[in-house]
Design a protein around this motif. Structure first.
Motif, PDB file in Angstrom:
ATOM      1  N   ALA A 581       1.511  30.967  94.946  1.00 16.16           N
ATOM      2  CA  ALA A 581       0.333  31.837  95.011  1.00 16.16           C
ATOM      3  C   ALA A 581       0.631  33.253  94.534  1.00 16.16           C
ATOM      4  CB  ALA A 581      -0.209  31.868  96.444  1.00 16.16           C
ATOM      5  N   GLU A 582       1.885  33.678  94.666  1.00 16.19           N
ATOM      6  CA  GLU A 582       2.258  35.044  94.283  1.00 16.19           C
ATOM      7  C   GLU A 582       2.706  35.148  92.827  1.00 16.19           C
ATOM      8  OE1 GLU A 582       5.201  36.576  96.917  1.00 16.19           O
ATOM      9  OE2 GLU A 582       4.081  36.062  98.745  1.00 16.19           O
ATOM     10  N   VAL A 583       3.374  34.106  92.321  1.00 20.02           N
ATOM     11  CA  VAL A 583       3.929  34.204  90.964  1.00 20.02           C
ATOM     12  C   VAL A 583       3.560  32.960  90.140  1.00 20.02           C
ATOM     13  CG1 VAL A 583       5.828  35.764  91.523  1.00 20.02           C
ATOM     14  CG2 VAL A 583       6.119  33.314  91.884  1.00 20.02           C
ATOM     15  N   PRO A 584       2.274  32.634  89.994  1.00 22.27           N
ATOM     16  CA  PRO A 584       1.910  31.440  89.225  1.00 22.27           C
ATOM     17  C   PRO A 584       2.367  31.505  87.775  1.00 22.27           C
ATOM     18  CG  PRO A 584      -0.018  32.819  89.621  1.00 22.27           C
ATOM     19  CD  PRO A 584       1.093  33.359  90.467  1.00 22.27           C
ATOM     20  N   GLY A 585       2.403  32.700  87.207  1.00 19.82           N
ATOM     21  CA  GLY A 585       2.842  32.839  85.820  1.00 19.82           C
ATOM     22  C   GLY A 585       4.309  32.465  85.648  1.00 19.82           C
ATOM     23  N   ARG A 586       5.115  32.749  86.666  1.00 21.41           N
ATOM     24  CA  ARG A 586       6.536  32.406  86.604  1.00 21.41           C
ATOM     25  C   ARG A 586       6.713  30.888  86.557  1.00 21.41           C
ATOM     26  NH1 ARG A 586       9.818  34.891  91.386  1.00 21.41           N
ATOM     27  NH2 ARG A 586       9.066  36.815  90.393  1.00 21.41           N
ATOM     28  N   TYR A 587       5.884  30.171  87.295  1.00 15.98           N
ATOM     29  CA  TYR A 587       5.959  28.712  87.293  1.00 15.98           C
ATOM     30  C   TYR A 587       5.661  28.159  85.902  1.00 15.98           C
ATOM     31  CZ  TYR A 587       6.401  28.075  92.361  1.00 15.98           C
ATOM     32  OH  TYR A 587       6.865  28.050  93.661  1.00 15.98           O
ATOM     33  N   ARG A 588       4.689  28.731  85.259  1.00 14.29           N
ATOM     34  CA  ARG A 588       4.333  28.271  83.908  1.00 14.29           C
ATOM     35  C   ARG A 588       5.380  28.712  82.885  1.00 14.29           C
ATOM     36  NH1 ARG A 588      -0.184  26.498  81.200  1.00 14.29           N
ATOM     37  NH2 ARG A 588      -0.186  26.989  78.955  1.00 14.29           N
ATOM     38  N   GLU A 589       5.805  29.946  82.991  1.00 13.74           N
ATOM     39  CA  GLU A 589       6.728  30.528  82.008  1.00 13.74           C
ATOM     40  C   GLU A 589       8.060  29.783  81.968  1.00 13.74           C
ATOM     41  OE1 GLU A 589       9.506  34.461  82.180  1.00 13.74           O
ATOM     42  OE2 GLU A 589       7.377  34.747  82.627  1.00 13.74           O
ATOM     43  N   ARG A 590       8.558  29.340  83.137  1.00 22.51           N
ATOM     44  CA  ARG A 590       9.876  28.707  83.178  1.00 22.51           C
ATOM     45  C   ARG A 590       9.827  27.201  82.964  1.00 22.51           C
ATOM     46  NH1 ARG A 590      12.804  31.649  88.343  1.00 22.51           N
ATOM     47  NH2 ARG A 590      12.462  33.815  87.673  1.00 22.51           N
ATOM     48  N   SER A 591       8.674  26.583  83.070  1.00 27.50           N
ATOM     49  CA  SER A 591       8.595  25.124  82.988  1.00 27.50           C
ATOM     50  C   SER A 591       8.862  24.624  81.572  1.00 27.50           C
ATOM     51  CB  SER A 591       7.220  24.641  83.436  1.00 27.50           C
ATOM     52  OG  SER A 591       7.030  24.849  84.812  1.00 27.50           O
ATOM     53  N   PRO A 592       9.764  23.663  81.416  1.00 23.11           N
ATOM     54  CA  PRO A 592       9.966  23.058  80.093  1.00 23.11           C
ATOM     55  C   PRO A 592       8.678  22.489  79.503  1.00 23.11           C
ATOM     56  CG  PRO A 592      11.759  22.457  81.551  1.00 23.11           C
ATOM     57  CD  PRO A 592      10.751  23.172  82.408  1.00 23.11           C
ATOM     58  N   LEU A 593       7.776  22.019  80.358  1.00 23.46           N
ATOM     59  CA  LEU A 593       6.503  21.489  79.857  1.00 23.46           C
ATOM     60  C   LEU A 593       5.793  22.513  78.985  1.00 23.46           C
ATOM     61  CD1 LEU A 593       4.230  19.307  79.943  1.00 23.46           C
ATOM     62  CD2 LEU A 593       3.313  20.560  81.911  1.00 23.46           C
ATOM     63  N   HIS A 594       5.790  23.768  79.418  1.00 26.18           N
ATOM     64  CA  HIS A 594       5.066  24.808  78.688  1.00 26.18           C
ATOM     65  C   HIS A 594       5.934  25.505  77.646  1.00 26.18           C
ATOM     66  CE1 HIS A 594       1.693  24.162  81.312  1.00 26.18           C
ATOM     67  NE2 HIS A 594       2.456  24.336  82.374  1.00 26.18           N
ATOM     68  N   GLY A 595       7.195  25.096  77.565  1.00 28.55           N
ATOM     69  CA  GLY A 595       8.056  25.593  76.496  1.00 28.55           C
ATOM     70  C   GLY A 595       8.379  24.519  75.482  1.00 28.55           C
ATOM     71  N   ALA A 596       7.664  23.389  75.559  1.00 24.73           N
ATOM     72  CA  ALA A 596       7.966  22.256  74.679  1.00 24.73           C
ATOM     73  C   ALA A 596       7.843  22.622  73.203  1.00 24.73           C
ATOM     74  CB  ALA A 596       7.046  21.080  75.010  1.00 24.73           C
ATOM     75  N   HIS A 597       7.014  23.617  72.894  1.00 25.49           N
ATOM     76  CA  HIS A 597       6.849  24.024  71.491  1.00 25.49           C
ATOM     77  C   HIS A 597       8.127  24.665  70.932  1.00 25.49           C
ATOM     78  CE1 HIS A 597       5.843  27.542  73.954  1.00 25.49           C
ATOM     79  NE2 HIS A 597       6.208  28.293  72.922  1.00 25.49           N
ATOM     80  N   ARG A 598       9.048  25.052  71.844  1.00 24.96           N
ATOM     81  CA  ARG A 598      10.290  25.662  71.378  1.00 24.96           C
ATOM     82  C   ARG A 598      11.419  24.645  71.180  1.00 24.96           C
ATOM     83  NH1 ARG A 598       8.575  30.098  74.833  1.00 24.96           N
ATOM     84  NH2 ARG A 598       9.602  29.112  76.634  1.00 24.96           N
ATOM     85  N   VAL A 599      11.191  23.387  71.522  1.00 24.56           N
ATOM     86  CA  VAL A 599      12.240  22.377  71.362  1.00 24.56           C
ATOM     87  C   VAL A 599      12.514  22.161  69.878  1.00 24.56           C
ATOM     88  CG1 VAL A 599      12.926  19.997  71.783  1.00 24.56           C
ATOM     89  CG2 VAL A 599      11.631  21.218  73.519  1.00 24.56           C
ATOM     90  N   ARG A 600      13.751  22.288  69.497  1.00 27.00           N
ATOM     91  CA  ARG A 600      14.172  22.014  68.123  1.00 27.00           C
ATOM     92  C   ARG A 600      15.251  20.932  68.084  1.00 27.00           C
ATOM     93  NH1 ARG A 600      10.323  24.549  67.838  1.00 27.00           N
ATOM     94  NH2 ARG A 600       9.867  26.499  66.734  1.00 27.00           N
ATOM     95  N   ALA A 601      15.969  20.768  69.185  1.00 28.26           N
ATOM     96  CA  ALA A 601      17.108  19.860  69.207  1.00 28.26           C
ATOM     97  C   ALA A 601      16.683  18.449  69.598  1.00 28.26           C
ATOM     98  CB  ALA A 601      18.151  20.373  70.201  1.00 28.26           C
ATOM     99  N   PRO A 602      17.286  17.424  69.006  1.00 24.85           N
ATOM    100  CA  PRO A 602      17.021  16.043  69.428  1.00 24.85           C
ATOM    101  C   PRO A 602      17.386  15.865  70.901  1.00 24.85           C
ATOM    102  CG  PRO A 602      18.271  16.089  67.376  1.00 24.85           C
ATOM    103  CD  PRO A 602      18.262  17.486  67.902  1.00 24.85           C
ATOM    104  N   PHE A 603      16.645  14.985  71.577  1.00 25.18           N
ATOM    105  CA  PHE A 603      16.953  14.778  72.990  1.00 25.18           C
ATOM    106  C   PHE A 603      16.697  13.328  73.387  1.00 25.18           C
ATOM    107  CE2 PHE A 603      12.478  16.061  72.961  1.00 25.18           C
ATOM    108  CZ  PHE A 603      11.877  15.162  73.841  1.00 25.18           C
TER     109      PHE A 603
END
Length: 680
Positions: A581-603
């Protein structure tokens, strides 16, 4: 003769089948009279846990129950002590245990003719009305077994209650839930099993509540046992919101021993029997601290993170000494004189002891390993100082020359902080790489995250190092074994400190020429899967890793914090990330789900379809975000597997697929694993 071949292409007799066959270790060791009992993994039998019995007459240990009996429970999902026993003057021991398939508590008289387990608790659903049992104590004189009861009150994973309960040994509760006596109320969200005083008049247990985890803050509860077997005068005697007590145990003289981190390290303390009595006499619900005596104050850990209920880091002996695990990082076994504070370590090659100690008279038995040996059942005779392997002896299935030679290292992280790691360089008895070539390296990230990587022989590590691929296990900030301050580095910094510390080790290995900077990888499972995925999507590590293996991970913090995990960890993120409730943006910012556009390496993404801790839906959402972005990846989902893989065939597929990922990414020429079918 030494053969020269590129790193990563060396042949090895350590194959994935051998890794799978030796996955897991003995666990939950205990004494029943002169006998020793424990559970043991059976990867080739569907991953079940077998119940083992080692008589005290020189006969070899035997598996007591055939497949499909699976001695394991799901309390707090990670489970806990699944069995207990009591000796009897006639008829042999009486054993109770939990069976994983139905989570019922069963009784067994193993020496009776045609002995078969019989149920003690009702058959129940796995959700609403579901009953689970853990950390039992068998009390034949009362005709009961006392244990932790976890009862689901609704369909949701957090709709439940936990308390101490007494189950009749005559089986009368098998069809009648009302026959189960509730010893405590359900005002505490989490409890450990009961520990009885030697005179049978007092009881002690641990309790804690959301949002704390047991390594954050626990309370030591005590109560008086009436002649009728009820509890009265229950109250806190030690512990608190910022004090973690990992274990409480009565000594033979009636004093209560605890492992508390009140001074920054889990150390042993004693509350005298008179203080215990005085505290209980003060009345239920009162909050007066009992006086304590530090037995061996050191900047070392005498306990660890209680991920499973019923772990045992110390065990009092009848004559007064205390067997205790202790150390920085790795824990070794010592015998403590509580009057003088003298601590004498057991002799032998073992450098790591599991939190599972048993005492038989003056003998201490534990589960121990080293960088050259797997976990064994080891006995220490405290009178002579002699140690001997009693059961589960280590076997070299291949020439030990193929085992890696680990290095214990401390690296420098951001702001000059220490980062502890174990480095396993590539190692082969008759293969070397061409001069000037640096090897590929994989950063291994342990789960938890409040846990650590033990320095022991791991054939999965040897699988890679014997092929010419280095491994670096990182005990990043937040890991156990280095005091509370080190552990607290991760508070509100998950996805930052763990990512930075792993990257610091990888970059240092590359900078010193130990690792090829173009062939770095990262891998981990559970919280390690989170850190691996975060490392592939974080701006902090952009371009560092050439590929990654992500197993049963957390990928979406918001989803995980709002109903997509089990009760035990449902509020863990409040300390790891901050209140949603206090830091919802932090939850989004750190989640790999929302950083998936930055994935470049095979996994490579590995997931058990029965996982209720890190559910498959998180992987599915992540893959939707990656789809069509041109990033090569493979997703393998395994039916019948939960959080962590137990079946031999699953482990083989996972290990070979990980090597195949490195072949694909690093350009390794191998024909001993099938290539991955990768999507983009």
């Amino acid at each position: 003769m030494t053969t020269q071949a590129p790193y990563g292409t060396w042949p090895s007799p350590i194959d994935a089948a051998l890794v799978a066959a030796n996955d897991g270790r003995p666990e939950f060791l205990g004494a029943v009279g002169e006998e020793l009992w424990w559970t043991e993994p059976r990867p080739r039998e569907g991953g079940r846990r077998a119940l083992m019995r080692c008589p005290g007459d020189g006969r070899p240990p035997v598996s007591v129950l055939p497949a499909p009996w699976n001695v394991r429970n799901r309390v707090i999902e990670y489970g806990g002590l699944p069995w207990a026993g009591a000796p009897r003057t006639t008829g042999g021991p009486l054993i109770v245990f939990t069976h994983f398939a139905d989570q019922r508590l069963y009784a067994l008289q193993p020496d009776a003719p045609h002995a078969e387990p019989y149920p003690l608790t009702p058959l129940s659903q796995l959700t609403a009305g579901g009953l689970r049992w853990c950390d039992p104590v068998v009390l034949p004189e009362r005709g009961e077994v006392w244990c932790v009861l976890e009862e689901f009150t609704g369909e949701g994973p957090t709709e439940l209650r936990r308390l101490l309960a007494a189950v009749p040994l005559d089986g009368s509760a098998a069809g009648d839930r009302s026959r189960v006596r509730e010893l405590t109320g359900d005002e505490d969200r989490f409890v450990t099993g009961p520990r009885l005083s030697p005179n049978g008049r007092h009881l002690a247990w641990l309790a804690w509540d959301h949002p704390a985890m047991p390594w954050d803050g626990t309370r030591v509860m005590t109560a008086r046992i009436t002649d009728e077997g009820a509890l009265t005068g229950a109250r806190r005697i030690a512990g608190g919101p910022e004090e973690s007590v990992a274990q409480a145990e009565f000594a033979a003289d009636g004093s209560l021993l605890i492992a508390s981190d009140a001074d920054g390290w889990w150390n042993l303390q004693r509350i005298d029997a008179e203080a215990v009595e005085a505290a209980i006499s003060g009345g239920a619900g009162q909050e007066t601290e009992a006086p304590r005596v530090a037995l061996c104050p050191r900047e070392e850990e005498f306990a660890g993170a209680a991920w499973k209920i019923g772990q045992r880091w110390f065990a009092p002996l009848a004559a007064g000494p205390v067997a205790a695990l202790h150390g920085r990082g790795a824990q070794r076994l010592g015998v403590l004189d509580p009057e003088t504070g003298e601590l004498v370590d057991a002799a032998g090659p073992w450098t790591e002891w599991a939190p599972s100690l048993a005492v038989v008279d003056s003998r201490v038995v534990g589960i121990a390993a080293s960088p050259r040996t797997s976990y064994e059942i080891v006995e220490l005779d405290t009178r002579t100082g002699h140690t001997v392997v009693l059961a589960a002896p280590h076997k070299d299935h291949v020439d030990p020359a193929y085992y890696p030679e680990p290095q214990i290292r401390t690296f420098t992280g951001p702001d000059g902080r220490d980062v502890h790691a174990h480095v396993y360089p590539p190692h082969h008895p008759d293969h070397t790489a061409p001069g000037g070539e640096a090897p590929p390296y994989v950063v291994w990230v342990h789960g938890g995250p409040t846990s650590r990587s033990p320095l022991v022989l791991d054939l999965e590590i040897a699988y890679f190092t014997s092929r010419g691929i280095g491994v670096a296990e990182v005990n990043y900030g937040g890991s156990t074994g280095y005091g509370r301050e080190y552990r607290n580095r991760l508070r509100r910094q998950w996805g930052v400190v763990d990512v930075e510390d792993c990257a610091a080790v990888a970059r240092a290995l590359a900078a010193e020429g130990t690792a090829d900077p173009a062939r770095l990888a990262i891998r981990g499972g559970s919280a390690g899967g989170w850190t691996s995925a975060a490392s592939l999507t974080s701006p902090l590590t952009e371009g560092l890793y050439a590929c990654g293996t992500i197993s049963y991970p957390i990928l979406d913090l918001t989803g995980w914090a709002t109903g997509e995990t089990h009760d035990f960890e449902s509020q863990y993120l409040e300390s790891l990330v901050g209140p949603l409730a206090e830091v919802p943006g932090r939850y989004r910012e750190r989640s790999p789900l929302h950083g998936a556009h930055r994935v470049r390496a095979p996994f490579l993404l590995l997931q058990g379809l029965d996982d209720v801790i890190c559910p498959p839906v998180q992987c599915e959402r992540f893959l939707e975000q990656v789809k069509g972005r041109g990033v090569p990846h493979t997703y393998l989902a395994f039916e019948g597997e939960g959080h962590g893989f137990r079946k031999a065939e699953t482990i083989v597929r996972a290990v070979e697929s990980e090597l195949a990922l490195y072949c694909h990414t690093f350009g390794l020429d191998r024909d001993d694993v099938p290539p991955l079918e990768m999507r983009t």
